[in-house]
Design a protein around this motif. Sequence first.
Motif, PDB file in Angstrom:
ATOM      1  N   PHE A  13       0.842  -1.197   0.000  1.00 25.18           N
ATOM      2  CA  PHE A  13       0.000   0.000   0.000  1.00 25.18           C
ATOM      3  C   PHE A  13       0.876   1.246   0.000  1.00 25.18           C
ATOM      4  N   ASP A  14       1.905   1.242   0.835  1.00 22.30           N
ATOM      5  CA  ASP A  14       2.794   2.398   0.938  1.00 22.30           C
ATOM      6  C   ASP A  14       3.534   2.635  -0.379  1.00 22.30           C
ATOM      7  N   TYR A  35      -6.576  13.793 -12.249  1.00 21.50           N
ATOM      8  CA  TYR A  35      -6.098  14.236 -10.940  1.00 21.50           C
ATOM      9  C   TYR A  35      -7.020  13.728  -9.827  1.00 21.50           C
ATOM     10  N   ARG A  36      -8.321  13.910 -10.027  1.00 27.53           N
ATOM     11  CA  ARG A  36      -9.291  13.453  -9.020  1.00 27.53           C
ATOM     12  C   ARG A  36      -9.237  11.940  -8.853  1.00 27.53           C
ATOM     13  N   HIS A  37      -9.082  11.225  -9.945  1.00 31.59           N
ATOM     14  CA  HIS A  37      -8.995   9.770  -9.872  1.00 31.59           C
ATOM     15  C   HIS A  37      -7.776   9.345  -9.048  1.00 31.59           C
ATOM     16  N   ARG A  43      -6.360   8.043  -1.581  1.00 24.66           N
ATOM     17  CA  ARG A  43      -7.271   8.001  -0.438  1.00 24.66           C
ATOM     18  C   ARG A  43      -7.686   6.561  -0.133  1.00 24.66           C
ATOM     19  N   GLY A  44      -7.961   5.787  -1.172  1.00 22.02           N
ATOM     20  CA  GLY A  44      -8.355   4.391  -0.981  1.00 22.02           C
ATOM     21  C   GLY A  44      -7.239   3.553  -0.380  1.00 22.02           C
ATOM     22  N   GLU A  49      -5.017   0.827   4.304  1.00 27.33           N
ATOM     23  CA  GLU A  49      -3.955   0.707   5.304  1.00 27.33           C
ATOM     24  C   GLU A  49      -4.536   0.799   6.713  1.00 27.33           C
ATOM     25  N   SER A  50      -5.445   1.730   6.930  1.00 24.03           N
ATOM     26  CA  SER A  50      -6.029   1.881   8.262  1.00 24.03           C
ATOM     27  C   SER A  50      -6.874   0.660   8.637  1.00 24.03           C
TER      28      SER A  50
END
Length: 64
Positions: A13-14, A35-37, A43-44, A49-50
Motif C-alpha cells: 500500500f505504501d 487528478y481526481r482519480h 485516499r483508498g 492501510e487503516s
Amino acid sequence: MDAKLANYLLSEFDKLRAEQSAFLSAGRAADHADYRHLCGVIRGLTYAESIVKDLVQRLDDDYE
C-alpha cells in the motif's frame, strides 16, 4: 492475521501510494478528472492501510 502478511500488505500500500503521489507531484495528471482519480486512489490506499492496521490491533487484543 499473520504479521508477515500484514507487513507485506502495508508495504505494498505504501509503495503504491508513493508511486501515485510522485506521479501527481510531477504534474503528470492529464486533466482534472485524472487528478481526481489519482487522489481517490491515494485516499483508498490510505483507507485500506487503516483497515489492515485496525484488524491487526483487534487480533492482537483478542490473543491477549
